[in-house]
Design an enzyme around this catalytic site. Structure first.
Site, mmCIF file in Angstrom:
data_model
loop_
_atom_site.group_PDB
_atom_site.id
_atom_site.type_symbol
_atom_site.label_atom_id
_atom_site.label_comp_id
_atom_site.label_asym_id
_atom_site.label_seq_id
_atom_site.Cartn_x
_atom_site.Cartn_y
_atom_site.Cartn_z
ATOM 1 N N PRO A 288 85.060 -63.288 -4.438
ATOM 2 C CA PRO A 288 84.694 -63.493 -3.034
ATOM 3 C C PRO A 288 85.870 -63.972 -2.187
ATOM 4 O O PRO A 288 86.664 -64.803 -2.630
ATOM 5 C CB PRO A 288 83.643 -64.603 -3.126
ATOM 6 C CG PRO A 288 84.076 -65.392 -4.319
ATOM 7 C CD PRO A 288 84.680 -64.426 -5.287
ATOM 8 N N GLY A 289 85.986 -63.439 -1.013
ATOM 9 C CA GLY A 289 86.980 -63.930 -0.053
ATOM 10 C C GLY A 289 86.246 -64.492 1.144
ATOM 11 O O GLY A 289 86.175 -65.692 1.367
ATOM 12 N N ARG A 290 85.603 -63.583 1.881
ATOM 13 C CA ARG A 290 84.936 -63.960 3.134
ATOM 14 C C ARG A 290 83.838 -65.001 2.908
ATOM 15 O O ARG A 290 83.707 -65.934 3.703
ATOM 16 C CB ARG A 290 84.315 -62.701 3.748
ATOM 17 C CG ARG A 290 83.775 -62.897 5.142
ATOM 18 C CD ARG A 290 83.032 -61.656 5.634
ATOM 19 N NE ARG A 290 83.652 -60.423 5.270
ATOM 20 C CZ ARG A 290 84.414 -59.676 6.067
ATOM 21 N NH1 ARG A 290 84.627 -60.057 7.307
ATOM 22 N NH2 ARG A 290 84.949 -58.550 5.643
ATOM 23 N N ARG A 326 90.526 -59.089 14.152
ATOM 24 C CA ARG A 326 89.272 -58.436 13.742
ATOM 25 C C ARG A 326 88.521 -57.732 14.880
ATOM 26 O O ARG A 326 88.095 -56.598 14.708
ATOM 27 C CB ARG A 326 88.353 -59.434 13.027
ATOM 28 C CG ARG A 326 88.995 -60.090 11.790
ATOM 29 C CD ARG A 326 88.000 -60.844 10.924
ATOM 30 N NE ARG A 326 87.099 -59.944 10.272
ATOM 31 C CZ ARG A 326 85.853 -59.737 10.636
ATOM 32 N NH1 ARG A 326 85.328 -60.442 11.608
ATOM 33 N NH2 ARG A 326 85.114 -58.859 10.011
ATOM 34 N N TYR A 330 88.080 -53.903 14.162
ATOM 35 C CA TYR A 330 86.775 -53.475 13.645
ATOM 36 C C TYR A 330 85.659 -53.656 14.674
ATOM 37 O O TYR A 330 84.490 -53.553 14.313
ATOM 38 C CB TYR A 330 86.373 -54.299 12.408
ATOM 39 C CG TYR A 330 87.464 -54.558 11.413
ATOM 40 C CD1 TYR A 330 88.024 -53.522 10.670
ATOM 41 C CD2 TYR A 330 87.944 -55.848 11.197
ATOM 42 C CE1 TYR A 330 89.020 -53.769 9.742
ATOM 43 C CE2 TYR A 330 88.936 -56.108 10.270
ATOM 44 C CZ TYR A 330 89.472 -55.063 9.554
ATOM 45 O OH TYR A 330 90.458 -55.323 8.638
ATOM 46 N N CYS A 361 99.555 -56.957 25.986
ATOM 47 C CA CYS A 361 99.520 -55.801 26.885
ATOM 48 C C CYS A 361 98.832 -54.594 26.253
ATOM 49 O O CYS A 361 99.451 -53.553 26.014
ATOM 50 C CB CYS A 361 100.939 -55.443 27.296
ATOM 51 S SG CYS A 361 101.762 -56.857 27.999
ATOM 52 N N GLU A 362 97.582 -54.763 25.906
ATOM 53 C CA GLU A 362 96.766 -53.669 25.373
ATOM 54 C C GLU A 362 95.332 -53.939 25.761
ATOM 55 O O GLU A 362 94.876 -55.091 25.670
ATOM 56 C CB GLU A 362 96.813 -53.647 23.831
ATOM 57 C CG GLU A 362 98.104 -53.192 23.272
ATOM 58 C CD GLU A 362 97.967 -52.680 21.831
ATOM 59 O OE1 GLU A 362 96.890 -52.180 21.461
ATOM 60 O OE2 GLU A 362 98.956 -52.798 21.112
ATOM 61 N N TYR A 390 90.180 -63.556 6.959
ATOM 62 C CA TYR A 390 90.829 -62.423 7.626
ATOM 63 C C TYR A 390 91.198 -62.776 9.071
ATOM 64 O O TYR A 390 91.129 -61.948 9.974
ATOM 65 C CB TYR A 390 89.941 -61.166 7.545
ATOM 66 C CG TYR A 390 89.539 -60.859 6.119
ATOM 67 C CD1 TYR A 390 90.496 -60.425 5.206
ATOM 68 C CD2 TYR A 390 88.237 -61.052 5.667
ATOM 69 C CE1 TYR A 390 90.152 -60.186 3.868
ATOM 70 C CE2 TYR A 390 87.885 -60.811 4.345
ATOM 71 C CZ TYR A 390 88.858 -60.386 3.452
ATOM 72 O OH TYR A 390 88.516 -60.149 2.144
HETATM 73 N N1 LLP Z 1 88.107 -57.665 -4.290
HETATM 74 C C1 LLP Z 1 88.747 -56.568 -3.829
HETATM 75 C C2 LLP Z 1 89.256 -55.593 -4.783
HETATM 76 C C3 LLP Z 1 88.920 -56.389 -2.431
HETATM 77 O O1 LLP Z 1 89.522 -55.293 -1.993
HETATM 78 C C4 LLP Z 1 88.416 -57.351 -1.527
HETATM 79 C C5 LLP Z 1 88.573 -57.188 -0.080
HETATM 80 C C6 LLP Z 1 87.783 -58.488 -2.059
HETATM 81 C C7 LLP Z 1 87.626 -58.606 -3.438
HETATM 82 C C8 LLP Z 1 87.248 -59.585 -1.188
HETATM 83 O O2 LLP Z 1 86.223 -59.105 -0.384
HETATM 84 P P1 LLP Z 1 85.314 -60.114 0.457
HETATM 85 O O3 LLP Z 1 84.555 -60.978 -0.523
HETATM 86 O O4 LLP Z 1 86.188 -60.924 1.329
HETATM 87 O O5 LLP Z 1 84.406 -59.233 1.234
HETATM 88 N N2 LLP Z 1 90.081 -57.391 6.879
HETATM 89 C C9 LLP Z 1 88.689 -57.019 6.715
HETATM 90 C C10 LLP Z 1 88.208 -57.202 5.281
HETATM 91 C C11 LLP Z 1 89.052 -56.470 4.258
HETATM 92 C C12 LLP Z 1 88.546 -56.624 2.837
HETATM 93 C C13 LLP Z 1 89.539 -56.080 1.856
HETATM 94 N N3 LLP Z 1 89.179 -56.227 0.486
HETATM 95 C C14 LLP Z 1 87.846 -57.804 7.710
HETATM 96 O O6 LLP Z 1 88.398 -58.590 8.467
HETATM 97 O O7 LLP Z 1 86.640 -57.642 7.765
#
Ligand code: LLP
Length: 437
Positions: A288-290, A326, A330, A361-362, A390
């Site tokens: 998990p990241g987000r 973001r 997106y 400037c966009e 992110y």
């Molecule tokens: N594992 C892999 C192989 C990944 O590619 C990613 C995210 C994660 C884990 C973590 O995913 P999460 O739990 O954070 O959903 N910049 C974009 C999100 C890009 C995600 C890339 N890969 C945004 O701001 O929404």
């Protein structure tokens, strides 16, 4: 659940008034809550406790050293995607033996570094990569631990740019080809087949796609365990968060009636997935990241001007798409609240449909369009919520704008964990050729 809430009309991060941080450290300013980071980690970790597991936080979401240390202290592993991330994790006190290394383009240098540091596994994404890892391991006289990333061809039903598990995407190896790849990989002497990995996308707000992918991949993992003795299955990251009414634990209703999306909780996630995964008897990894960092951070910005054009009310702020990309990338939604609320701010008659925009400037440099916001004026501060994942990591120096500062709060303590970038640093590595003098 997070630790940003209004107390007596002022926005707080834990026990610290956010306005006091803005005054002290200036803006744009990222503010993170230590308690939220830790709680999010623990909730997921606890929910998976019925299975042998390792939570590997994805530093790509937020790789500030203090954030990484917070998670390392909580017992987290890390899902890295570059040699740089591995070095950062180590610098923050993370354990390389709890790191998995993902990504379609690993260089020889990165593979060498990861082997020397003793990572837990490479999540390999193609056969040429497996051949390269084998070659580098041979030169180092090592055996490289490997998981192959399977592309299950399941639509994650999320934004197109963050969908990763269909055959239109560059990631992983097609489900139908995986067993052949394991057969061939087993013959490469410097590789050790340790696991299987998948990741179908990011910001998933429903369990359905996870279940669908797990149902498809679990029998495959079972066969690979029997045949090749793999010991783990990583189901990737992707657990989504609530961006709307992110202040759910505070007094959010003053702002507008919460239209909360059906957001996955660790409990819901585990309730569906643990019964599928447990019979495998393998170690389960999640990345998990987000989910960990998203609602643990906000971006503070100051209003520079209010420009009324007759058509629009533009609130021009000192943060921009270079600080938080973001919305521009997106069209993503970040709730925006003033740091100080006034009585009656929640009433429609006191709100004005506004575009909050940055100085770049966009026309893509906006944080929201036509959104009812309380009237604000020059010098007022606003907070963009759910900006912990992110956010800073995707910042750039576009328009020669320095990176913002970052602060970590724990209880009543607040500390700058990244200084605002000194402006001269932006061209410090550049030079003018002699022949231009
Ligand atoms: N594992 C892999 C192989 C990944 O590619 C990613 C995210 C994660 C884990 C973590 O995913 P999460 O739990 O954070 O959903 N910049 C974009 C999100 C890009 C995600 C890339 N890969 C945004 O701001 O929404």
């Amino acid at each position: 659940m997070h630790d940003f809430s209004f107390k007596r009309g002022k926005l707080y991060c834990e026990n610290v008034s956010v306005a006091s941080l803005a005054k002290k450290h200036g803006s744009p300013l990222y503010v993170y809550s230590h308690t939220t980071l830790t709680r999010n980690f623990e909730q997921l970790d606890d929910a998976l406790s019925p299975v042998d597991h390792l939570v590997c936080y994805s530093p790509k979401a937020n790789s500030n050293l203090a954030v990484l240390r917070t998670l390392a202290n909580a017992g987290s592993g890390f899902d890295i995607v570059s040699g740089g991330e591995l070095r950062r994790v180590i610098a923050a006190g993370g354990d390389p033996s709890k790191c998995v290394f993902a990504g379609v383009g690993k260089s020889e240098e990165e593979i060498e570094l990861a082997l020397k540091k003793g990572i837990y596994a490479f999540n390999a994404e193609s056969e040429p990569e497996l051949i390269r890892i084998n070659k580098v391991a041979r030169l180092l006289k090592k055996k490289a631990p490997i998981a192959v990333r399977v592309n299950p061809n399941v639509d994650a039903k999320t934004h197109a740019k963050i969908t990763t598990g269909t055959y239109d995407n560059k990631f992983g190896i097609a489900f139908e080809e995986i067993e052949g790849v394991y057969e061939r990989t087993a013959k490469l002497k410097h590789l050790h087949l340790r696991g299987l990995q998948m990741h179908i996308g990011s910001q998933l707000t429903e369990i359905g796609p996870f279940e669908k992918a797990a149902n498809k991949i679990v029998p495959l993992a079972k066969r690979l365990a029997e045949k090749h003795g793999i010991e783990f299955f990583s189901i990737g990251g992707g657990v989504g968060i609530a961006y709307e009414s992110a202040l759910e634990s505070g007094d959010a209703k003053w702002w507008r009636s919460p239209k909360r999306k059906n957001v996955l909780t660790p409990a819901k996630y585990a309730a569906k997935l643990v019964p599928l995964l447990k019979p495998l008897g393998l170690r389960i990894l999640v990345e998990p990241g987000r989910f960990i960092a998203g609602n643990a951070g906000i971006l503070i910005t100051r209003v520079e001007y209010v420009k009324q054009t007759g058509v629009k009310n533009f609130v021009i702020v000192d943060a921009a798409m270079n600080d938080l990309a973001r919305p521009a990338l997106y069209d993503s939604f970040h709730e925006i609240v003033p740091l100080t609320r006034k009585a009656g701010d929640h009433r429609k008659k006191n709100q004005i449909s506004s575009d909050v925009v940055g100085p770049i400037c966009e026309s893509g440099d906006y944080f929201c369009k036509n959104r009812p916001l309380p009237k604000v004026g020059e010098g007022d501060y606003l907070a963009l919520l759910s900006a912990g994942a992110y956010g800073f990591v995707m910042a750039s120096n576009y328009n020669v704008r320095p990176f913002p500062a970052e602060v970590l709060v724990k209880g009543s303590q607040a500390e700058v964990v990244r200084k605002r970038q000194p402006i001269k640093q932006l061209w410090a590595s550049e030079s003018v050729p002699k022949w231009l003098e």
